[in-house]
Design a protein around this motif. Structure first.
Motif, PDB file in Angstrom:
ATOM      1  N   HIS A 159       8.273   2.367  13.935  1.00 26.77           N
ATOM      2  CA  HIS A 159       8.831   0.512  13.714  1.00 26.77           C
ATOM      3  C   HIS A 159       9.764   1.557  13.180  1.00 26.77           C
ATOM      4  O   HIS A 159      11.750   1.792  12.949  1.00 26.77           O
ATOM      5  N   TRP A 160       9.012   2.281  12.113  1.00 29.26           N
ATOM      6  CA  TRP A 160      10.287   2.785  10.696  1.00 29.26           C
ATOM      7  C   TRP A 160      10.696   3.847  12.155  1.00 29.26           C
ATOM      8  O   TRP A 160      12.241   3.999  11.119  1.00 29.26           O
ATOM      9  N   LEU A 161       9.917   4.885  11.813  1.00 33.12           N
ATOM     10  CA  LEU A 161      11.053   5.904  12.334  1.00 33.12           C
ATOM     11  C   LEU A 161      12.273   5.912  13.642  1.00 33.12           C
ATOM     12  O   LEU A 161      13.461   6.447  13.622  1.00 33.12           O
ATOM     13  N   ARG A 162      12.568   4.724  14.145  1.00 27.44           N
ATOM     14  CA  ARG A 162      12.828   4.288  14.968  1.00 27.44           C
ATOM     15  C   ARG A 162      14.135   3.390  14.380  1.00 27.44           C
ATOM     16  O   ARG A 162      15.864   3.488  14.557  1.00 27.44           O
ATOM     17  N   GLN A 163      13.893   3.091  12.788  1.00 30.62           N
ATOM     18  CA  GLN A 163      14.675   2.000  11.958  1.00 30.62           C
ATOM     19  C   GLN A 163      15.603   3.600  11.050  1.00 30.62           C
ATOM     20  O   GLN A 163      16.765   2.319  10.928  1.00 30.62           O
ATOM     21  N   ASN A 164      14.878   3.764  10.537  1.00 33.20           N
ATOM     22  CA  ASN A 164      15.255   5.142   9.347  1.00 33.20           C
ATOM     23  C   ASN A 164      15.589   5.925   9.935  1.00 33.20           C
ATOM     24  O   ASN A 164      15.507   6.720  10.775  1.00 33.20           O
ATOM     25  N   GLU A 165      17.762   6.487   9.877  1.00 33.90           N
ATOM     26  CA  GLU A 165      18.172   7.177   9.729  1.00 33.90           C
ATOM     27  C   GLU A 165      17.276   9.135   9.410  1.00 33.90           C
ATOM     28  O   GLU A 165      16.829   9.416   9.602  1.00 33.90           O
ATOM     29  N   ARG A 166      17.242   8.825   8.317  1.00 30.19           N
ATOM     30  CA  ARG A 166      16.323   9.770   7.376  1.00 30.19           C
ATOM     31  C   ARG A 166      15.059  10.635   8.126  1.00 30.19           C
ATOM     32  O   ARG A 166      14.736  11.250   7.967  1.00 30.19           O
ATOM     33  N   LEU A 167      14.594   9.211   8.368  1.00 26.63           N
ATOM     34  CA  LEU A 167      13.049   9.841   8.967  1.00 26.63           C
ATOM     35  C   LEU A 167      13.154   9.854  10.395  1.00 26.63           C
ATOM     36  O   LEU A 167      12.332  10.623  10.804  1.00 26.63           O
ATOM     37  N   ALA A 168      14.572   9.778  11.095  1.00 23.53           N
ATOM     38  CA  ALA A 168      14.470  10.467  12.101  1.00 23.53           C
ATOM     39  C   ALA A 168      14.228  12.148  12.742  1.00 23.53           C
ATOM     40  O   ALA A 168      14.273  12.115  13.783  1.00 23.53           O
ATOM     41  N   GLN A 169      14.910  12.294  11.047  1.00 20.52           N
ATOM     42  CA  GLN A 169      14.935  13.503  11.387  1.00 20.52           C
ATOM     43  C   GLN A 169      13.832  14.668  12.326  1.00 20.52           C
ATOM     44  O   GLN A 169      13.618  15.640  12.415  1.00 20.52           O
ATOM     45  N   PHE A 170      12.714  13.942  10.621  1.00 18.71           N
ATOM     46  CA  PHE A 170      11.534  14.620  11.408  1.00 18.71           C
ATOM     47  C   PHE A 170      10.500  13.917  13.339  1.00 18.71           C
ATOM     48  O   PHE A 170       9.355  14.609  13.267  1.00 18.71           O
ATOM     49  N   ALA A 171      10.845  13.249  13.414  1.00 16.39           N
ATOM     50  CA  ALA A 171      10.339  12.678  14.734  1.00 16.39           C
ATOM     51  C   ALA A 171      11.479  11.644  15.279  1.00 16.39           C
ATOM     52  O   ALA A 171      11.694  10.931  15.003  1.00 16.39           O
ATOM     53  N   ASP A 172      11.580  11.402  16.663  1.00 24.48           N
ATOM     54  CA  ASP A 172      12.412  11.314  17.382  1.00 24.48           C
ATOM     55  C   ASP A 172      10.488   9.973  18.464  1.00 24.48           C
ATOM     56  O   ASP A 172      10.163  10.158  19.321  1.00 24.48           O
ATOM     57  N   ALA A 173      11.156   8.860  17.458  1.00 22.61           N
ATOM     58  CA  ALA A 173       9.595   7.354  18.393  1.00 22.61           C
ATOM     59  C   ALA A 173      11.152   6.442  19.608  1.00 22.61           C
ATOM     60  O   ALA A 173      12.341   6.095  19.241  1.00 22.61           O
ATOM     61  N   ASP A 174      10.441   6.103  20.979  1.00 21.20           N
ATOM     62  CA  ASP A 174      10.692   5.891  21.514  1.00 21.20           C
ATOM     63  C   ASP A 174       9.547   5.848  22.306  1.00 21.20           C
ATOM     64  O   ASP A 174       8.575   5.842  22.957  1.00 21.20           O
ATOM     65  N   TYR A 175      10.033   4.684  23.461  1.00 15.79           N
ATOM     66  CA  TYR A 175       9.207   4.536  24.635  1.00 15.79           C
ATOM     67  C   TYR A 175       9.322   5.445  25.874  1.00 15.79           C
ATOM     68  O   TYR A 175      10.201   5.506  26.153  1.00 15.79           O
ATOM     69  N   GLY A 176       8.104   5.114  26.128  1.00 17.86           N
ATOM     70  CA  GLY A 176       7.670   6.581  27.334  1.00 17.86           C
ATOM     71  C   GLY A 176       8.100   5.519  28.358  1.00 17.86           C
ATOM     72  O   GLY A 176       8.137   3.885  27.930  1.00 17.86           O
ATOM     73  N   SER A 177       8.519   6.123  29.521  1.00 19.60           N
ATOM     74  CA  SER A 177       9.345   5.674  30.897  1.00 19.60           C
ATOM     75  C   SER A 177       8.485   4.908  31.459  1.00 19.60           C
ATOM     76  O   SER A 177       6.952   5.666  31.521  1.00 19.60           O
ATOM     77  N   ALA A 178       8.543   4.015  31.215  1.00 18.98           N
ATOM     78  CA  ALA A 178       7.761   2.291  32.129  1.00 18.98           C
ATOM     79  C   ALA A 178       6.979   3.473  33.201  1.00 18.98           C
ATOM     80  O   ALA A 178       8.285   3.787  34.662  1.00 18.98           O
ATOM     81  N   ALA A 179       5.414   3.336  34.525  1.00 16.01           N
ATOM     82  CA  ALA A 179       5.293   3.120  35.836  1.00 16.01           C
ATOM     83  C   ALA A 179       5.065   1.636  35.843  1.00 16.01           C
ATOM     84  O   ALA A 179       4.985   0.712  35.294  1.00 16.01           O
ATOM     85  N   TYR A 180       5.377   1.842  37.468  1.00 12.49           N
ATOM     86  CA  TYR A 180       5.620   0.664  37.884  1.00 12.49           C
ATOM     87  C   TYR A 180       5.811   0.943  39.780  1.00 12.49           C
ATOM     88  O   TYR A 180       6.347   1.371  39.770  1.00 12.49           O
ATOM     89  N   LEU A 181       4.181   0.109  39.922  1.00 11.33           N
ATOM     90  CA  LEU A 181       3.890   0.084  41.399  1.00 11.33           C
ATOM     91  C   LEU A 181       3.418  -0.637  42.251  1.00 11.33           C
ATOM     92  O   LEU A 181       3.604  -1.867  41.133  1.00 11.33           O
ATOM     93  N   PRO A 182       3.875  -1.337  43.433  1.00 11.66           N
ATOM     94  CA  PRO A 182       3.444  -2.559  43.900  1.00 11.66           C
ATOM     95  C   PRO A 182       2.084  -2.339  43.484  1.00 11.66           C
ATOM     96  O   PRO A 182       1.447  -2.123  43.481  1.00 11.66           O
ATOM     97  N   MET A 183       1.808  -4.401  43.559  1.00 11.70           N
ATOM     98  CA  MET A 183       0.178  -4.648  43.487  1.00 11.70           C
ATOM     99  C   MET A 183      -0.222  -4.608  45.086  1.00 11.70           C
ATOM    100  O   MET A 183       0.409  -5.361  46.414  1.00 11.70           O
ATOM    101  N   ALA A 184      -1.731  -4.336  45.170  1.00  9.81           N
ATOM    102  CA  ALA A 184      -2.038  -4.521  46.541  1.00  9.81           C
ATOM    103  C   ALA A 184      -3.407  -4.624  46.351  1.00  9.81           C
ATOM    104  O   ALA A 184      -4.284  -4.525  45.731  1.00  9.81           O
ATOM    105  N   ASP A 185      -3.919  -5.340  47.551  1.00 11.81           N
ATOM    106  CA  ASP A 185      -5.689  -5.729  47.597  1.00 11.81           C
ATOM    107  C   ASP A 185      -6.405  -4.369  47.957  1.00 11.81           C
ATOM    108  O   ASP A 185      -6.407  -3.700  48.660  1.00 11.81           O
TER     109      ASP A 185
END
Length: 216
Positions: A159-185
Motif C-alpha cells: 500500500h505504501w508503494l502504491r500511495q507514495n510517488e517517491r517510493l514508486a521509483q523503487f518498486a511498482d506495486a500492482d494487482y496481478g491480473s486475476a485468473a477466473y474460469l468456470p466452476m464445475a463438479d
C-alpha cells in the motif's frame, strides 16, 4: 538476490538502528541534548518501520519465471454453489463459493531502478478467492462470496508503494491480473504466476469441458 536476503537485510538495518537509538538514549539525558534525543527516537522509529516491512515482505513469494502457486478442486453442493479445496504450498483450505465462476487475485511488487539492478526478484502474494456470476442481474441480486487469503498485519508495504510517488521509483506495486474460469463438479485447475500476472489451466476432463463450454 532472494527474498530471504532482502528480509535479512531489512532486519539487520533495524537492529543497527535500534542499537544506535538505545546507545544515544542511555548515554546522555534526552532533555539536555534534544538533538541527540531526536536522532535516537528517529532511529528507533525507522528501526520499527524496517522490521515491520521485513515482516510484511516475508508474507510474499519470489517470482522465478512461471511459478505454480495454487491448485483448486470443485465440488457442487447446490445450484450456483460449490465447495472448493484450495491447495497452496501443500496446505489445503476449504471454502464455499457462490456463482458460476471462480476468481483468484494476487498482489505483485516489481522492483525498479537500483533495486532491480541488484537482481531482486519480483514478489507476489495471493490476495483473495471469490465467486462470480455469469449474468449482471445475478451479480447484483444473489449472495456474493469473497475469502481473504493474505493480509498485512502491521505495515502494508504494498500500500505504501502504491500511495507514495517517491517510493514508486523503487518498486511498482500492482494487482496481478486475476485468473477466473468456470466452476464445475469435479473440476481441477492449476494457477501459475508469471511476470504478466496469473494464468489458470484445467488439469482434468471436467475442468477442460467446463472451459470449452464457457468459451463457446
Amino acid at each position: 538476490m532472494s527474498l530471504m536476503l532482502l528480509v535479512c537485510a531489512l532486519t539487520l538495518l533495524a537492529i543497527g538502528l535500534l542499537v544506535l537509538a538505545f546507545r544515544l538514549l542511555f548515554s546522555l539525558p534526552v532533555l539536555k541534548h534534544f538533538a541527540q534525543g531526536a536522532v535516537a527516537l528517529s532511529a528507533a522509529l525507522l528501526a520499527g518501520v524496517a522490521l515491520f516491512s521485513a515482516w510484511d515482505l516475508y508474507s510474499y513469494r519470489a517470482l522465478l519465471e512461471e511459478t505454480p502457486v495454487a491448485e483448486l478442486v470443485f465440488h457442487r453442493q447446490a445450484p450456483q454453489q460449490y465447495r472448493v479445496e484450495l491447495r497452496v504450498d501443500d496446505q489445503v483450505q476449504e471454502f464455499v463459493l457462490n456463482g458460476d465462476q471462480w476468481q483468484l487475485d494476487a498482489r505483485m511488487i516489481k522492483w525498479q531502478s537500483v533495486v532491480a539492478r541488484l537482481g531482486v526478484d519480483p514478489l507476489f502474494r495471493l490476495e483473495r478467492l471469490s465467486g462470480r456470476y455469469a449474468t449482471v442481474s445475478d451479480e447484483l441480486n444473489k449472495p456474493r462470496s469473497v475469502h481473504a487469503l493474505g493480509e498485512s498485519r502491521a505495515v502494508d508495504l504494498w500500500h505504501w508503494l502504491r500511495q507514495n510517488e517517491r517510493l514508486a521509483q523503487f518498486a511498482d506495486a500492482d494487482y496481478g491480473s486475476a485468473a477466473y474460469l468456470p466452476m464445475a463438479d469435479g473440476a481441477r485447475f492449476q494457477v501459475s504466476m508469471t511476470s504478466f500476472g496469473l494464468i489458470a489451466r484445467p488439469l482434468n476432463d471436467a475442468a477442460a469441458v467446463a472451459v470449452a463450454e464457457w468459451s463457446s
